[in-house]
Motif scaffolding. Structure first.
Motif, PDB file in Angstrom:
ATOM      1  N   ILE A  75       0.839  -1.211   0.000  1.00 18.38           N
ATOM      2  CA  ILE A  75       0.000   0.000   0.000  1.00 18.38           C
ATOM      3  C   ILE A  75       0.868   1.254   0.000  1.00 18.38           C
ATOM      4  N   ILE A  76       1.928   1.257   0.798  1.00 15.74           N
ATOM      5  CA  ILE A  76       2.847   2.402   0.821  1.00 15.74           C
ATOM      6  C   ILE A  76       3.467   2.595  -0.564  1.00 15.74           C
ATOM      7  N   ALA A  77       3.848   1.481  -1.186  1.00 15.00           N
ATOM      8  CA  ALA A  77       4.441   1.559  -2.535  1.00 15.00           C
ATOM      9  C   ALA A  77       3.467   2.177  -3.525  1.00 15.00           C
ATOM     10  N   LEU A  78       2.194   1.799  -3.445  1.00 12.97           N
ATOM     11  CA  LEU A  78       1.185   2.333  -4.367  1.00 12.97           C
ATOM     12  C   LEU A  78       0.957   3.819  -4.138  1.00 12.97           C
ATOM     13  N   VAL A  79       0.969   4.237  -2.879  1.00 12.55           N
ATOM     14  CA  VAL A  79       0.780   5.658  -2.571  1.00 12.55           C
ATOM     15  C   VAL A  79       1.920   6.488  -3.144  1.00 12.55           C
ATOM     16  N   ILE A  80       3.136   5.974  -3.069  1.00 14.31           N
ATOM     17  CA  ILE A  80       4.297   6.699  -3.611  1.00 14.31           C
ATOM     18  C   ILE A  80       4.295   6.659  -5.142  1.00 14.31           C
ATOM     19  N   ALA A  81       3.894   5.523  -5.712  1.00 14.87           N
ATOM     20  CA  ALA A  81       3.989   5.341  -7.165  1.00 14.87           C
ATOM     21  C   ALA A  81       2.986   6.186  -7.930  1.00 14.87           C
ATOM     22  N   SER A  82       1.814   6.395  -7.386  1.00 10.83           N
ATOM     23  CA  SER A  82       0.744   7.068  -8.139  1.00 10.83           C
ATOM     24  C   SER A  82       1.123   8.471  -8.604  1.00 10.83           C
ATOM     25  N   PRO A  83       1.610   9.367  -7.730  1.00 13.77           N
ATOM     26  CA  PRO A  83       1.980  10.698  -8.232  1.00 13.77           C
ATOM     27  C   PRO A  83       3.162  10.674  -9.193  1.00 13.77           C
ATOM     28  N   VAL A  84       4.093   9.733  -8.992  1.00 13.62           N
ATOM     29  CA  VAL A  84       5.231   9.618  -9.912  1.00 13.62           C
ATOM     30  C   VAL A  84       4.731   9.237 -11.310  1.00 13.62           C
ATOM     31  N   ALA A  85       3.857   8.228 -11.369  1.00 10.53           N
ATOM     32  CA  ALA A  85       3.318   7.799 -12.652  1.00 10.53           C
ATOM     33  C   ALA A  85       2.468   8.890 -13.287  1.00 10.53           C
ATOM     34  N   TRP A  86       1.697   9.602 -12.468  1.00 10.34           N
ATOM     35  CA  TRP A  86       0.863  10.700 -13.004  1.00 10.34           C
ATOM     36  C   TRP A  86       1.742  11.745 -13.681  1.00 10.34           C
ATOM     37  N   TYR A  87       2.844  12.128 -13.053  1.00 14.41           N
ATOM     38  CA  TYR A  87       3.730  13.140 -13.625  1.00 14.41           C
ATOM     39  C   TYR A  87       4.352  12.647 -14.925  1.00 14.41           C
ATOM     40  N   LEU A  88       4.855  11.407 -14.927  1.00 11.08           N
ATOM     41  CA  LEU A  88       5.523  10.874 -16.121  1.00 11.08           C
ATOM     42  C   LEU A  88       4.565  10.787 -17.303  1.00 11.08           C
ATOM     43  N   MET A  89       3.369  10.299 -17.053  1.00 10.31           N
ATOM     44  CA  MET A  89       2.400  10.147 -18.147  1.00 10.31           C
ATOM     45  C   MET A  89       1.839  11.487 -18.608  1.00 10.31           C
TER      46      MET A  89
END
Length: 797
Positions: A731-745
């Motif tokens: 869950i912690i990994a998903l919380v961190i990954a979401s904004p990173v992926a949003w910015y990249l895409m």
């Protein structure tokens, strides 16, 4: 001797713990295999044309003309362009011209065996210095002489085998387009797969003066641009390229052209979007990052499991330290183990790479010579991968394990030592966070591609076959079209000069109110194509019979806006070349190019449906609208039979309109393919690591589980107890990954004029995939531990 003992210990531990050995070596091999495939692809793409001796001094010439909403690129020039540049630039050491008629079908025939003939698109007229200018090997013939005389030809080894069954072909003859005979003067090696120049047949430049179509057209060429020749310049020093480009710009301006020159080094032609529109350099730069992430996932698995099993190896380390071993010797032992595991994983990865290589390159629609697999650059990459894997895999575990205090270990207090637990948690978060980012990126990329293929383009692409034909169809085109139209299942037919998404003409015209000249794309077609493709009228002609009359033209909405017409443009005139053309109607904007860029101004020249225009004097394309649920192979076979009855020279070919549209997105297709498969691999590697940690955790807590079961804990309670820590990390990994992926895409989508918007469901779906994967990975181990017999658990010391 000491190293041999280390290897024996490592092998003993590998055989003893088969599950962990499989996870460590298998996961590492999978990651290395993915890295090898990706880096092989990247190395091949970056190696293009570097085999030429002077690749850094050879430049390819292009002229770019800035339009209002787009840029027009001219890659072909007239016969005098190269010599004019050479005369006015002392830095230009030599030049080379390669020419043919763009779009012309070239038929080559064995003179002594006329039945052996074929279309050869990679046929070029070239200057006599071709083999001294470039570094293509010549297998037979003298490089200074083979293209010197008129009507001489150099053919590739494969072409020689194709037409003559041998490479001993000097002096044999080939017929060009049924009329002109060329004598073979040399045989060249096939161009390597990392060459941007592919020529199966080279014809001497001096021959063009003896070919009527070239001789007449070259005499009419004006200005700087032209129809036939690609131009390559060899400079005395690459640093002079900018100065030469400025001089060429002055030459362009003096000849009243409106563009600017672009000089691209030969070793960058392939990676330049100017010369290779289907190539996206940003994607190529992204692939090594994907490879690094996959390898990182595999290394994280190795380090996590190695440190997690520290308590199992702790007593061994304690005994060795109490007998006098220092932390350096223990670190060397674990480095030797890591080296063995890494080497075994590397060997397995090489085997997997060889097995998967054909599939991988088919996915990329790429051909790579087998010889390139042994290129020094490839061998260096493989060696670097092995070295990095050994150093990275062994560094942290050897550091942690060699630092244990023997007093703490032998006194039985090792259970209270973390053994790198905090680091393992961080690594797990990094691992699943990376996997989640890749999952989100894959979802977004595939949705953008789906949008491309299903967006309303203003053209009805369903069940439309495009059938190109050449001037060799002669006066039979109308009969050919009528017979095709009479076939069962054919609803409509139409004609255009080019296949849709396969080219268009370009004109410069003047707008109203003294606006400067602007470029206007131009499609030439008959009136039937409006209905066949479903083009919509914004302002239809008052009299439809005007369509096809000379001096009439239709504009799209973008052209009307760009010309600055006040009020309705119907009845107004634009200057097209040297003549005034009347606007008789306006069509709604439709996408005649890819959705990467906005719709630019377009004019439609509606031609009268007559044989004098279509077939007899110029090539064109027959469009066939087919009724739904037809037997396409059988129908195409019938069309081919009709075609070959009228044209014995040009081979029959066809393309579906929707396929032609889909090919506009080759770079994105490749990206989606690589991202999809390697995202799956990353998720599997992450799951494999979680499986190993869960198995180890269950093993370490066997007695605790037994006590809890005796005290009444249910299977569900024990399963939750063993799983909740891992789920929390995911869950912690998903919380961190979401904004990173949003910015990249968000950054990636900005390159498209027409694009999707990021939606919450994309992130929710990614979270579900990651969570389900994690639950499956740890579920089997935790459930197995939860349902075990507590009596057996309590027997364990």
């Amino acid at each position: 001797m000491l190293l041999l003992n280390y290897i024996k210990l490592a092998w003993r531990n590998l055989v003893k713990r088969k599950l962990y050995s499989f996870i460590n070596i298998g996961g590492l091999a999978a990651g290395l295999c993915a890295c090898m495939l990706i880096m092989l692809y990247v190395a091949h793409e970056l190696s293009y044309d570097r085999f030429h001796k002077d690749s850094d001094r050879i430049f390819s010439l292009m002229e770019k003309i800035k339009l209002e909403k787009d840029t027009m690129q001219i890659e072909r020039f007239n016969a005098t362009t190269a010599s004019s540049i050479r005369q006015q630039n002392a830095a230009v050491e030599s030049y080379l011209r390669m020419g043919n008629q763009p779009g012309e079908s070239i038929i080559i025939q064995n003179v002594s065996n006329p039945d052996v003939k074929s279309e050869e698109p990679d046929t070029w007229f070239a200057d006599a210095n071709y083999f001294s200018f470039f570094s293509f090997p010549l297998l037979s013939g003298h490089k200074e002489e083979v293209l010197k005389q008129p009507f001489t030809a150099v053919i590739s080894a494969t072409t020689a085998q194709k037409y003559f069954g041998s490479t001993d072909v000097i002096g044999k003859q080939l017929r060009y387009n049924g009329k002109y005979i060329f004598q073979v003067s040399g045989v060249m090696a096939d161009a390597p797969s990392n060459s941007s120049i592919h020529a199966n047949i080279l014809l001497s430049y001096s021959s063009m003066a003896g070919i009527a179509s070239f001789r007449n057209a070259m005499a009419e060429e004006r200005g700087f641009g032209g129809m036939f020749f690609k131009v390559f310049l060899k400079l005395d020093d690459p640093v002079h390229a900018a100065a030469v480009a400025r001089n060429i710009d002055r030459l362009i301006a003096a000849r009243l052209d409106q563009g600017r020159s672009v000089l691209t080094p030969m070793n960058r032609v392939h990676t330049s979007a100017n010369f290779n529109p289907g190539f996206n350099l940003r994607y190529l730069k992204l692939f090594p990052l994907v490879a690094a992430l996959i390898l990182l996932m595999a290394l994280i698995n190795y380090m996590s499991l190695s440190t997690a099993r520290a308590t199992v190896r702790a007593r061994e380390i304690g005994v060795r330290k109490s007998l006098g071993a220092d932390h350096k010797s223990i670190a060397r032992q674990f480095y030797a183990e890591s080296a063995l595991y890494a080497f075994l994983a590397f060997c397995l990865a090489l085997l997997l790479c060889q097995l998967l290589r054909p599939w991988f390159f088919n996915l990329l629609e790429l051909k790579v010579d087998v010889s390139f697999l042994y290129h020094p650059l490839v061998l260096l990459i493989y060696a670097a991968l092995l070295l990095v894997t050994i150093l990275a895999a062994g560094s942290y575990p050897s550091f942690v394990l060699s630092r244990y205090n023997p007093v703490t270990i032998l006194s039985g207090k090792m259970s209270r030592v973390s053994g790198g637990a905090s680091v393992r948690k961080v690594l797990t978060v990094v691992q699943f966070g990376t996997a989640a980012v890749l999952i989100i990126c894959s979802i977004v990329i595939n949705r953008q591609l789906y949008f491309f293929r299903h967006a309303a383009t203003g053209i009805n692409k369903e069940n439309v076959i495009m059938l190109p034909f050449q001037g060799s169809m002669g006066n039979h085109y109308q009969a050919y079209r009528q017979q095709v139209a009479a076939l069962n299942g054919v609803q409509q037919t139409a004609t255009a000069r080019y296949p849709l998404y396969g080219g268009y003409d370009m004109w410069f015209v003047m707008g109203e109110n003294n606006r400067p000249p602007m470029a206007l794309s131009m499609l030439s077609m008959d009136r039937s194509l409006f209905g066949l493709t479903g083009l919509q009228w914004k302002i239809p002609p008052a009299d439809m019979t005007q369509l096809g009359m000379p001096g009439k033209m239709v504009l799209n909405e973008s052209a009307v806006e760009s010309f600055g017409f006040t009020g309705s443009p119907v009845g107004k005139y634009v200057k097209l070349g040297n003549k005034e053309v009347e606007v008789i109607g306006v069509v709604k904007n439709f996408h005649y190019k890819s959705l990467h860029s906005a719709i630019i101004p377009l004019g439609i020249n509606v031609e009268e449906d007559n044989t004098a225009l279509w077939g007899a004097n110029s090539p064109g394309c027959l469009f066939v609208k087919v009724a739904p649920k037809q037997n396409m192979p059988a129908l195409i076979g019938e069309i081919k039979k009709i075609y070959t009855g009228y044209d014995l020279q040009e081979p029959f070919s066809y393309t579906f309109l929707d396929d032609a549209f889909g090919k506009l997105y080759t770079a994105e297709d490749r990206l989606a393919g690589i991202f999809g498969w390697f995202t799956l691999l990353t998720v599997l590697i992450s799951a494999l690591g979680l499986l190993g940690l869960a198995a180890f955790s269950a093993e370490q807590r066997t007695r605790e589980i037994g006590v809890r079961k005796i005290l009444g804990a249910s299977v569900v309670q024990i399963t939750v107890l063993l799983s909740k820590e891992f789920i929390r990390l995911v869950i912690i990994a998903l919380v961190i990954a979401s904004p990173v992926a949003w910015y990249l895409m968000q950054q990636w989508l900005q390159q498209f004029a027409y694009r999707i918007h990021l939606q919450p469901w994309m992130f929710v779906l990614s979270a579900l995939i990651a969570a389900i994967t994690a639950l499956l990975a740890i579920g089997m181990q935790t459930l197995k531990a939860a349902v075990g017999n507590p009596v057996n658990a309590l027997k364990i010391e």
